[in-house]
Design an enzyme around this catalytic site. Sequence first.
Site, PDB file in Angstrom:
ATOM      1  N   ASN A  41       0.861  -1.186   0.000  1.00  9.71           N
ATOM      2  CA  ASN A  41       0.000   0.000   0.000  1.00  9.71           C
ATOM      3  C   ASN A  41       0.896   1.234   0.000  1.00  9.71           C
ATOM      4  O   ASN A  41       1.540   1.537   0.994  1.00  9.71           O
ATOM      5  CB  ASN A  41      -0.897  -0.031   1.260  1.00  9.71           C
ATOM      6  CG  ASN A  41      -1.775   1.200   1.369  1.00  9.71           C
ATOM      7  OD1 ASN A  41      -1.843   2.012   0.449  1.00  9.71           O
ATOM      8  ND2 ASN A  41      -2.445   1.342   2.506  1.00  9.71           N
ATOM      9  N   LYS A  43       0.030   4.304  -0.209  1.00  9.57           N
ATOM     10  CA  LYS A  43      -0.598   5.479   0.437  1.00  9.57           C
ATOM     11  C   LYS A  43      -0.358   6.727  -0.419  1.00  9.57           C
ATOM     12  O   LYS A  43      -0.321   6.631  -1.639  1.00  9.57           O
ATOM     13  CB  LYS A  43      -0.101   5.623   1.877  1.00  9.57           C
ATOM     14  CG  LYS A  43      -0.286   4.318   2.670  1.00  9.57           C
ATOM     15  CD  LYS A  43      -0.071   4.464   4.147  1.00  9.57           C
ATOM     16  CE  LYS A  43      -0.259   3.099   4.817  1.00  9.57           C
ATOM     17  NZ  LYS A  43      -0.194   3.175   6.271  1.00  9.57           N
ATOM     18  N   HIS A  51      -9.580   1.056   5.030  1.00  8.85           N
ATOM     19  CA  HIS A  51      -8.283   1.209   5.717  1.00  8.85           C
ATOM     20  C   HIS A  51      -8.473   2.123   6.930  1.00  8.85           C
ATOM     21  O   HIS A  51      -9.296   3.051   6.889  1.00  8.85           O
ATOM     22  CB  HIS A  51      -7.256   1.802   4.746  1.00  8.85           C
ATOM     23  CG  HIS A  51      -5.860   1.732   5.286  1.00  8.85           C
ATOM     24  ND1 HIS A  51      -5.383   2.664   6.170  1.00  8.85           N
ATOM     25  CD2 HIS A  51      -4.872   0.834   5.104  1.00  8.85           C
ATOM     26  CE1 HIS A  51      -4.135   2.342   6.500  1.00  8.85           C
ATOM     27  NE2 HIS A  51      -3.801   1.234   5.868  1.00  8.85           N
ATOM     28  N   GLU A  57      -5.254  -5.035  10.516  1.00  8.91           N
ATOM     29  CA  GLU A  57      -4.207  -4.031  10.734  1.00  8.91           C
ATOM     30  C   GLU A  57      -4.482  -3.294  12.043  1.00  8.91           C
ATOM     31  O   GLU A  57      -5.298  -2.355  12.054  1.00  8.91           O
ATOM     32  CB  GLU A  57      -4.220  -3.004   9.600  1.00  8.91           C
ATOM     33  CG  GLU A  57      -3.724  -3.533   8.292  1.00  8.91           C
ATOM     34  CD  GLU A  57      -3.144  -2.409   7.419  1.00  8.91           C
ATOM     35  OE1 GLU A  57      -2.149  -2.684   6.749  1.00  8.91           O
ATOM     36  OE2 GLU A  57      -3.654  -1.279   7.432  1.00  8.91           O
ATOM     37  N   SER A  73       3.616  -2.364  10.273  1.00 10.27           N
ATOM     38  CA  SER A  73       5.072  -2.389  10.421  1.00 10.27           C
ATOM     39  C   SER A  73       5.717  -3.674   9.915  1.00 10.27           C
ATOM     40  O   SER A  73       6.729  -4.121  10.459  1.00 10.27           O
ATOM     41  CB  SER A  73       5.466  -2.158  11.887  1.00 10.27           C
ATOM     42  OG  SER A  73       5.015  -0.904  12.334  1.00 10.27           O
ATOM     43  N   GLY A 115       2.952  -1.287   4.261  1.00 11.35           N
ATOM     44  CA  GLY A 115       2.936   0.136   3.964  1.00 11.35           C
ATOM     45  C   GLY A 115       4.347   0.630   3.649  1.00 11.35           C
ATOM     46  O   GLY A 115       4.865   0.425   2.549  1.00 11.35           O
ATOM     47  N   GLY A 116       4.978   1.253   4.646  1.00 10.27           N
ATOM     48  CA  GLY A 116       6.285   1.898   4.469  1.00 10.27           C
ATOM     49  C   GLY A 116       7.316   1.045   3.740  1.00 10.27           C
ATOM     50  O   GLY A 116       7.999   1.533   2.821  1.00 10.27           O
TER      51      GLY A 116
HETATM   52  P1  13P Z   1       3.135   0.194   7.645  1.00 10.10           P
HETATM   53  O1  13P Z   1       3.601  -1.093   7.000  1.00 10.10           O
HETATM   54  O2  13P Z   1       3.903   1.386   7.206  1.00 10.10           O
HETATM   55  O3  13P Z   1       3.001   0.042   9.116  1.00 10.10           O
HETATM   56  O4  13P Z   1       1.640   0.453   7.099  1.00 10.10           O
HETATM   57  C1  13P Z   1       0.708  -0.531   7.249  1.00 10.10           C
HETATM   58  C2  13P Z   1      -0.486  -0.167   6.466  1.00 10.10           C
HETATM   59  O5  13P Z   1      -1.248   0.698   6.870  1.00 10.10           O
HETATM   60  C3  13P Z   1      -0.694  -0.858   5.177  1.00 10.10           C
HETATM   61  O6  13P Z   1      -1.983  -0.655   4.710  1.00 10.10           O
END
Ligand code: 13P
Length: 256
Positions: free
Chosen positions: A8, A10, A93, A165, A214, A235-236
């Site tokens: 993702n 974002k 989300h 999540e 994470s 995410g990150g």
């Molecule tokens: P992170 O992996 O950055 O914690 O983000 C998780 C997320 O919200 C994926 O949709």
Amino acid sequence: MKTYVVGNWKLNFTVGEASIYLHKLLKRLPVYRDVEVVVAPPFIALQSLSLQIDRHKLKLASQDGYYKDFGAYTGETSFSQLRGLVNYAIVGHSERRYVFHEDDKTIAKKVAAAVRNKITPILCVGETESERAFGEMKDLIRDQVIGGLREVADDNLDKVVIAYEPVWAISSVKGAKSASPEEVAEVIRLIRETLVDAYGRNAAEKVPVLFGGSVNSANVGGYLTIPGVNGVLVGGASLILQEFTDIIEIAKRVRV
Ligand code: 13P
């Protein structure tokens, strides 16, 4: 069942940056039959990336979508417009729930609209730190699962994916902590039991349940070996090419 690795992005990457990243990712990625690799870029990049990708290697997801097909809804993009462009859509989300105040009713309509348009919704559920501290986690997860699926016909349950999540484990949240395997296992069991109660064991077992929060190349192996976890929502770490390709490699090896 395939193992899912969903990135993702974002609100990150320009259209140009997204294209360069994807070009490099496709070059590194073999065709993995048992790992479903999905990336969710910003809306503005979906059209051009859809022409660029090799769908044998990876699929596209939108990060959201609107449940009305057309009309006076300034700023929205409908699932009917996304049809054919993406195979998946992230729906509900926590950033949509808490930053943009989406409730289960809206999310249920979005889940149903995605299914109606042949897009697999990835329904996200998860509690905040204070909801967990006040002992509300179980009720909240049940409500989010049942509430989010409310408008999906029973025989369409095999067309949805659920992602757990915990909000407190998302890397961008202040003071984020990694969820322990025990904490994840408990909620994954709860999600599965909720599905079994509502739809029966056979149908419930076909629903992929992912974990997100994470996730990185150092911890993904641990999360993927938790019973009932069918993949990860990243995410990150999905913005860093080496990290994301390592995560995919590990998912291939661990194979839930
Ligand atoms: P992170 O992996 O950055 O914690 O983000 C998780 C997320 O919200 C994926 O949709």
